[in-house]
Design a protein around this motif. Structure first.
Motif, short mmCIF file in Angstrom:
data_model
loop_
_atom_site.label_atom_id
_atom_site.label_comp_id
_atom_site.label_asym_id
_atom_site.label_seq_id
_atom_site.Cartn_x
_atom_site.Cartn_y
_atom_site.Cartn_z
N VAL A 305 0.84 -1.20 0.00
CA VAL A 305 0.00 0.00 0.00
C VAL A 305 0.88 1.25 0.00
N PRO A 306 0.90 2.01 -1.09
CA PRO A 306 1.67 3.25 -1.09
C PRO A 306 1.07 4.25 -0.09
N THR A 307 1.92 4.80 0.77
CA THR A 307 1.48 5.75 1.79
C THR A 307 2.28 7.02 1.65
N GLU A 308 1.60 8.16 1.66
CA GLU A 308 2.25 9.45 1.46
C GLU A 308 3.40 9.65 2.45
N GLY A 309 4.59 9.95 1.89
CA GLY A 309 5.75 10.25 2.71
C GLY A 309 6.39 9.08 3.39
N ASP A 310 5.98 7.85 3.05
CA ASP A 310 6.53 6.65 3.67
C ASP A 310 7.41 5.92 2.66
N GLU A 311 8.29 5.06 3.15
CA GLU A 311 9.13 4.29 2.23
C GLU A 311 8.41 3.01 1.81
N MET A 312 8.80 2.48 0.64
CA MET A 312 8.09 1.33 0.09
C MET A 312 9.03 0.28 -0.46
N LEU A 313 10.25 0.22 0.06
CA LEU A 313 11.22 -0.70 -0.53
C LEU A 313 11.91 -1.61 0.48
N SER A 314 11.66 -1.45 1.77
CA SER A 314 12.37 -2.27 2.74
C SER A 314 11.97 -3.75 2.66
N TRP A 315 10.84 -4.06 2.01
CA TRP A 315 10.45 -5.45 1.82
C TRP A 315 11.47 -6.21 0.97
N MET A 316 12.34 -5.46 0.26
CA MET A 316 13.32 -6.11 -0.61
C MET A 316 14.34 -6.92 0.18
N TYR A 317 14.42 -6.69 1.49
CA TYR A 317 15.27 -7.56 2.32
C TYR A 317 14.83 -9.02 2.20
N ALA A 361 4.60 -5.93 -12.41
CA ALA A 361 4.00 -4.82 -11.65
C ALA A 361 2.53 -4.74 -12.01
N ALA A 362 1.65 -5.03 -11.03
CA ALA A 362 0.21 -5.05 -11.27
C ALA A 362 -0.45 -3.83 -10.64
N GLN A 363 -1.52 -3.36 -11.27
CA GLN A 363 -2.21 -2.13 -10.88
C GLN A 363 -1.25 -0.94 -10.96
N PHE A 364 -0.51 -0.89 -12.06
CA PHE A 364 0.49 0.15 -12.29
C PHE A 364 -0.19 1.43 -12.76
N VAL A 365 0.00 2.51 -11.99
CA VAL A 365 -0.60 3.81 -12.31
C VAL A 365 0.39 4.71 -13.05
N GLY A 366 1.66 4.54 -12.76
CA GLY A 366 2.66 5.35 -13.44
C GLY A 366 2.98 6.66 -12.77
N LEU A 367 2.76 6.76 -11.46
CA LEU A 367 3.12 7.98 -10.73
C LEU A 367 4.65 8.06 -10.66
N PRO A 368 5.24 9.17 -11.14
CA PRO A 368 6.70 9.25 -11.29
C PRO A 368 7.48 8.94 -10.01
N ASP A 369 7.00 9.46 -8.86
CA ASP A 369 7.75 9.30 -7.62
C ASP A 369 7.19 8.20 -6.71
N VAL A 370 6.30 7.37 -7.28
CA VAL A 370 5.70 6.31 -6.45
C VAL A 370 5.94 4.96 -7.14
N ASP A 371 4.92 4.43 -7.82
CA ASP A 371 5.09 3.08 -8.38
C ASP A 371 6.12 3.04 -9.52
N THR A 372 6.21 4.11 -10.31
CA THR A 372 7.23 4.13 -11.36
C THR A 372 8.63 4.06 -10.75
N GLN A 373 8.82 4.83 -9.67
CA GLN A 373 10.12 4.82 -9.00
C GLN A 373 10.43 3.46 -8.39
N VAL A 374 9.42 2.81 -7.83
CA VAL A 374 9.61 1.47 -7.25
C VAL A 374 10.05 0.50 -8.33
N VAL A 375 9.36 0.51 -9.47
CA VAL A 375 9.69 -0.40 -10.56
C VAL A 375 11.12 -0.14 -11.07
N LYS A 376 11.45 1.11 -11.24
CA LYS A 376 12.80 1.44 -11.71
C LYS A 376 13.87 0.96 -10.74
N THR A 377 13.61 1.13 -9.44
CA THR A 377 14.58 0.72 -8.43
C THR A 377 14.77 -0.79 -8.42
#
Length: 439
Positions: A305-317, A361-377
């Motif tokens: 769940v993308p949350t404003e101002g929160d990080e979304m990548l620590s699950w990669m551990y 990547a499912a339910q991809f909206v393409g927000l530059p600093d959110v899901d797009t950034q996650v996919v790129k990372t």
């Protein structure tokens, strides 16, 4: 072009030949049809008039075929049940979204037991959309019913008058292979007995009153549990290889807490496919790979769940615990609305991955600093990637999902075009656009 007299004779003769077949063969043929299709043959001749009532196929009632309102459908179901004279049925399914409350459908379940059905499905409302607090009808399963032949049981959006009735039903279903319970009310305790020797698939989804789940059946291969604070007691599941788990009350504050809970109750080391509703769980440090290793995991699906101002990548551990992982799927959950920015996460703490070949990547909206950034990372982190699969956002996933504005739709298309850019994807990586179950 009108058929000539010889052609008409041949067609009429062929009809006569079919009618001359033994009733057992004709009934067997009709059993491949739906009740509505089979009933239409009653007008062919007096011989065919009641043959359909002896059909042994799947008695299916859904909106695709029955274009009537719910009250009219209930009447027609009851009429067909009264006319049916066959000793058995392959299946009995009612799958209807636009449902009004029904006073009493217990006789449907009794009918299914009497007809020795192998597949029983009572699905009221959409199977894919949660309708919290809304169960369409009440049922009461009599304890003396015999479901010896039942192999598949699927109940959605029902209110059990007595929670113990479900346990009685399972105790009388020794050949059950698949059990799916979704949005059930009145079920506080579920006991899956060792008597269910054939049970391979168990799904328990959003049965919110459920507080205790005890599994003694040992043949389960696929287990799905999504709910709130369920105490789980499991004996042995040596054949389990597919797990989906979600606790939406956030009882576990970190991913390590969640893994410790799962490893404490389930044989996680033997999993080949794992789906986790990660939601807002975070992981401040590296996961103990020795303690939480997933040596056989091939497919990992994470709902986040993308949350404003929160990080979304620590699950990669978690990727470090799966040395043979082939496919990683990221499902973006937007029920709380779209966000614009995420907090930074120090990717230097994450080891590069050299086993993943496919990222989805499912339910991809393409927000530059959110899901797009996650996919790129993720793409930069996966060194041997062969395929990137994008499933664009679809509001059809549920009525609670936000609607894309025209500007956001353009932004989504621009983001997808950017992913297509040869300068972005590493050489040899294939980009695939899908419109699967999410679209």
């Amino acid at each position: 072009m009108q058929p000539d007299s010889q052609t008409s004779f041949r067609l009429g003769h062929m009809d006569d030949q079919i009618s001359e077949l033994p009733d057992e063969i004709l009934i067997s043929i009709l059993s491949f049809l739906t009740p509505k299709e089979a009933a239409r043959t009653s007008v062919l001749s007096s011989k065919w008039r009641y043959l359909w009532t002896f059909c042994t196929g799947h008695m299916l009632f859904n909106e695709d075929e029955w274009h009537v309102d719910w009250s009219r459908l209930v009447t027609q179901i009851n009429e067909i049940m009264k006319l049916h004279k066959g000793m058995s049925l392959e299946g009995f399914t009612i799958d209807f979204c636009k449902v009004c409350s029904v006073e009493d459908i217990d006789h449907w379940i009794e009918f299914a037991a009497k007809k020795r059905v192998k597949k029983l499905q009572l699905v009221f409302g959409s199977k894919r959309i949660a309708t919290l607090g809304r169960c369409f009808t009440k049922i009461q399963v009599r304890p003396n019913l015999n479901f010896e032949y039942l192999k598949v049981l699927w109940l959605v959006k029902l209110n059990l008058r007595e929670g113990a009735a479900m346990n009685c039903l399972l105790s009388s279903s020794p050949n059950l292979e698949k059990l799916c319970l979704c949005d059930l009310d009145g079920l506080s305790e579920l006991l899956v007995p060792s008597l269910c020797l054939m049970l391979k698939v168990l799904h328990v989804v959003r049965c919110h009153p459920l507080r205790k789940l005890e599994i003694s059946a040992r043949s389960i291969e696929e287990f799905r549990l999504i709910g709130f604070r369920v105490d789980i007691k499991i004996k042995e599941l040596h054949q389990l290889h597919n797990l989906r788990f979600g606790d939406r009350r956030h009882r576990h504050t970190t991913l390590s807490d969640l893994m410790a809970h799962l490893f404490g109750i389930l044989p996680m080391c033997q999993l080949k496919e794992l789906t986790l509703d990660v939601w807002t769980w975070k992981q401040p440090r590296t996961i103990d790979v020795k303690q939480f290793g997933l040596p056989k995991l091939n497919y990992l699906r994470l709902a986040i769940v993308p949350t404003e101002g929160d990080e979304m990548l620590s699950w990669m551990y978690l990727l470090e615990a799966a040395p043979v992982l082939h496919t990683l799927e990221i499902y973006f959950c937007w029920e709380s609305g779209f966000v614009q920015t995420l907090a930074m996460f120090d990717m230097h703490r994450i080891q590069p991955n050299r086993c993943i070949k496919v990222v989805k990547a499912a339910q991809f909206v393409g927000l530059p600093d959110v899901d797009t950034q996650v996919v790129k990372t993720v793409i930069k982190h996966v060194e041997l990637l062969e395929k990137l699969i994008i499933l664009p956002y679809s509001e059809a996933e549920g009525p609670e999902l936000p609607v894309l504005t025209s500007g956001m739709k353009k932004q989504m298309n621009d983001s997808i075009a950017q992913l297509r850019d040869e300068g972005f994807l590493p050489s040899g990586v294939e980009l695939v656009m899908e419109r699967g179950p999410y679209n």
